[in-house]
Write an enzyme that holds these catalytic residues in place. Structure first.
Site, mmCIF file in Angstrom:
data_model
loop_
_atom_site.group_PDB
_atom_site.id
_atom_site.type_symbol
_atom_site.label_atom_id
_atom_site.label_comp_id
_atom_site.label_asym_id
_atom_site.label_seq_id
_atom_site.Cartn_x
_atom_site.Cartn_y
_atom_site.Cartn_z
ATOM 1 N N ARG A 97 13.346 6.308 -1.187
ATOM 2 C CA ARG A 97 12.299 6.487 -0.189
ATOM 3 C C ARG A 97 11.034 5.817 -0.728
ATOM 4 O O ARG A 97 10.992 5.350 -1.849
ATOM 5 C CB ARG A 97 12.070 7.963 0.176
ATOM 6 C CG ARG A 97 12.519 9.008 -0.789
ATOM 7 C CD ARG A 97 11.685 9.085 -2.030
ATOM 8 N NE ARG A 97 10.282 9.221 -1.674
ATOM 9 C CZ ARG A 97 9.287 8.788 -2.403
ATOM 10 N NH1 ARG A 97 9.517 8.160 -3.547
ATOM 11 N NH2 ARG A 97 8.040 8.951 -2.027
ATOM 12 N N GLY A 98 10.027 5.758 0.140
ATOM 13 C CA GLY A 98 8.850 4.968 -0.176
ATOM 14 C C GLY A 98 9.001 3.602 0.461
ATOM 15 O O GLY A 98 10.041 2.941 0.298
ATOM 16 N N ALA A 99 7.976 3.184 1.202
ATOM 17 C CA ALA A 99 8.098 1.957 1.995
ATOM 18 C C ALA A 99 8.524 0.735 1.178
ATOM 19 O O ALA A 99 9.445 0.010 1.576
ATOM 20 C CB ALA A 99 6.786 1.691 2.734
ATOM 21 N N ARG B 203 14.926 3.884 9.160
ATOM 22 C CA ARG B 203 13.595 4.487 8.975
ATOM 23 C C ARG B 203 12.592 3.648 9.763
ATOM 24 O O ARG B 203 12.054 2.670 9.243
ATOM 25 C CB ARG B 203 13.200 4.520 7.494
ATOM 26 C CG ARG B 203 14.072 5.335 6.559
ATOM 27 C CD ARG B 203 14.023 6.839 6.810
ATOM 28 N NE ARG B 203 12.704 7.414 6.784
ATOM 29 C CZ ARG B 203 12.044 7.782 5.674
ATOM 30 N NH1 ARG B 203 12.605 7.597 4.486
ATOM 31 N NH2 ARG B 203 10.846 8.329 5.747
ATOM 32 N N GLN C 233 7.749 16.028 -1.801
ATOM 33 C CA GLN C 233 7.826 14.849 -2.659
ATOM 34 C C GLN C 233 6.758 14.830 -3.745
ATOM 35 O O GLN C 233 6.932 14.194 -4.774
ATOM 36 C CB GLN C 233 7.752 13.584 -1.801
ATOM 37 C CG GLN C 233 9.018 13.345 -0.998
ATOM 38 C CD GLN C 233 8.717 12.958 0.429
ATOM 39 O OE1 GLN C 233 7.991 13.657 1.127
ATOM 40 N NE2 GLN C 233 9.267 11.852 0.878
ATOM 41 N N ASP D 111 2.796 3.869 4.506
ATOM 42 C CA ASP D 111 4.051 3.288 4.980
ATOM 43 C C ASP D 111 3.820 2.171 5.986
ATOM 44 O O ASP D 111 4.686 1.324 6.180
ATOM 45 C CB ASP D 111 4.928 4.370 5.602
ATOM 46 C CG ASP D 111 5.583 5.247 4.553
ATOM 47 O OD1 ASP D 111 6.799 5.109 4.352
ATOM 48 O OD2 ASP D 111 4.880 6.052 3.922
ATOM 49 N N ASN E 89 0.710 7.293 6.910
ATOM 50 C CA ASN E 89 1.267 7.784 5.651
ATOM 51 C C ASN E 89 1.877 9.169 5.882
ATOM 52 O O ASN E 89 1.881 9.689 6.993
ATOM 53 C CB ASN E 89 0.171 7.829 4.576
ATOM 54 C CG ASN E 89 0.729 8.038 3.184
ATOM 55 O OD1 ASN E 89 1.675 7.352 2.780
ATOM 56 N ND2 ASN E 89 0.164 8.960 2.440
ATOM 57 N N LYS E 90 2.396 9.741 4.827
ATOM 58 C CA LYS E 90 3.086 11.027 4.918
ATOM 59 C C LYS E 90 2.242 12.064 5.656
ATOM 60 O O LYS E 90 1.033 12.132 5.485
ATOM 61 C CB LYS E 90 3.430 11.529 3.511
ATOM 62 C CG LYS E 90 4.245 12.799 3.464
ATOM 63 C CD LYS E 90 5.559 12.670 4.223
ATOM 64 C CE LYS E 90 6.436 11.552 3.692
ATOM 65 N NZ LYS E 90 7.686 11.384 4.468
#
Length: 364
Positions: A53-55, A90, A203, A244, A254-255
């Site tokens: 995960r993570g762009a 995603r 996370q 992201d 973002n998150k």
């Protein structure tokens, strides 16, 4: 970065020259597992179910997925099919689309018999580019930390709050928001990091705290709702988060929860920075709230939490009443007006069309 006494990237080519190995992040911080992805189906599951995960890392993983697919069938039809399959995994992370486009454009110009080898080479280049971009982001963000440290008493730490995980686990190495922090520690600057737990997938608690602990960075894990309180009482000097997707006008997706941190930072006069590589900028979008698709994930991620049980096993337990539905938007959008600066590989930009184009004039 190091895990124990060994240096790891989050993804690397397997010794067989075809498969790729990844750190399976679902099990951190309790277990460190490496798994091998051998097929395009493996890649799709790893991205969708957040083994990675993570762009930036999603983009690199997708690039290797295209390479695996080209080794199976290098036709245009298969290339387009793989693009669609991976793009759907995603939808919010723009690096995914960027990497898939880069791979497809590169391979379409080549004869089919040359595509497999070229695909692996291009995927490796994208991975290496990510490392270099993050190293440059770290150097530029370090200047921000230095400026704050210079106003402190000798030995007094720069207190940094971060949200989610924009660390090396979200990239190939170094991270985005954490790269300046790691470089500050290496330089001997005192820092203390407040790590949001970042519900619902935790996370921050699972991954960022694990990173900080592994690299000896002084840190404190906090619940998501504690950030504003800390800011009110002078316990935060700086907020650095990742993204992201960033729009051409400087809005940041973002998150979930990032927007609330930005509002609290603005109310308390605390600088709020976003660290990002240029592939995270979506130059086609100009209003993040209206135009960016927000991924809706399963409600079970809210209703259940994973941890280590007393017997040592990894267990998932329900924390909400059965029958209570849960909404789970994975991201929110922070408007450009709340952002102090965008830390990129080319420098720190104002969160505005003019600020971004000053660093990226080729986009004018």
């Amino acid at each position: 970065m190091k895990v124990g006494d060994r240096h790891y990237h989050t993804i690397w080519l397997n010794e067989d020259g075809r498969s790729v190995d990844i750190i399976d992040q679902r099990w951190l911080p309790h277990e460190f597992r490496v798994v091998t992805l051998k097929t395009i189906a493996d890649i799709a599951v790893a991205i969708r179910d957040m083994w990675v995960r993570g762009a930036p890392l999603i983009g690199v993983t997708a690039a290797y997925g295209v390479a695996i697919a080209m080794a199976e069938d290098p036709s245009d039809t298969h290339l387009d099919s793989v693009w669609e399959e991976l793009h759907e995994t995603r939808p919010t992370a723009i690096n995914l689309r960027w990497a898939l486009n880069a791979m497809r454009e590169h391979l379409r110009a080549l004869p089919e018999q040359e595509r497999a080898e070229a695909a692996y080479q291009r995927a490796a280049e994208i991975a290496e580019e990510d490392i270099e971009l993050n190293r440059a982001i770290g150097a530029n963000g370090l200047k921000v930390i230095r400026e704050i440290a210079a106003r402190k008493k000798p030995g007094e730490p720069v207190k940094i709050l971060t949200h989610c995980n924009a660390g090396w686990l979200a990239t190939v190495d170094y991270g985005t928001a954490t790269a300046p922090i790691y470089m500050a520690v290496e330089e001997g600057l005192p820092v203390h990091v407040y790590v949001d737990e970042t519900r619902p997938r935790n996370q921050g608690a699972y991954l960022t705290a694990w990173e900080m602990n592994g690299h000896g960075v002084p840190h404190t894990l906090i619940v998501d709702n504690a950030g504003g309180h800390l800011m009110q009482h002078g316990d935060v000097d700086l907020v650095i988060v990742g993204t992201d997707r960033t729009t051409a006008n400087g809005d940041v997706c973002n998150k979930i929860g990032t927007y609330l941190k930005a509002l609290a930072a603005r109310d308390n006069g605390i600088p709020f920075y976003v660290a990002l590589p240029s592939p995270t900028i979506d130059w086609t979008v100009h209003d993040g709230v209206k135009e960016i698709p927000i991924e809706e994930r399963a409600g079970e991620e809210v209703s259940f939490v994973q941890g280590r049980a007393p017997d040592g096993s990894i267990a998932s337990v329900r924390i909400s009443p059965e029958g209570s539905p849960a909404a789970n938007p994975a991201f929110d959008v922070t408007p450009a007006r709340l952002i102090t600066g965008l830390i990129t590989e080319r420098g720190v930009a104002d969160a505005s069309p003019e600020g971004l184009k000053a660093l990226f004039p080729e986009r004018s």
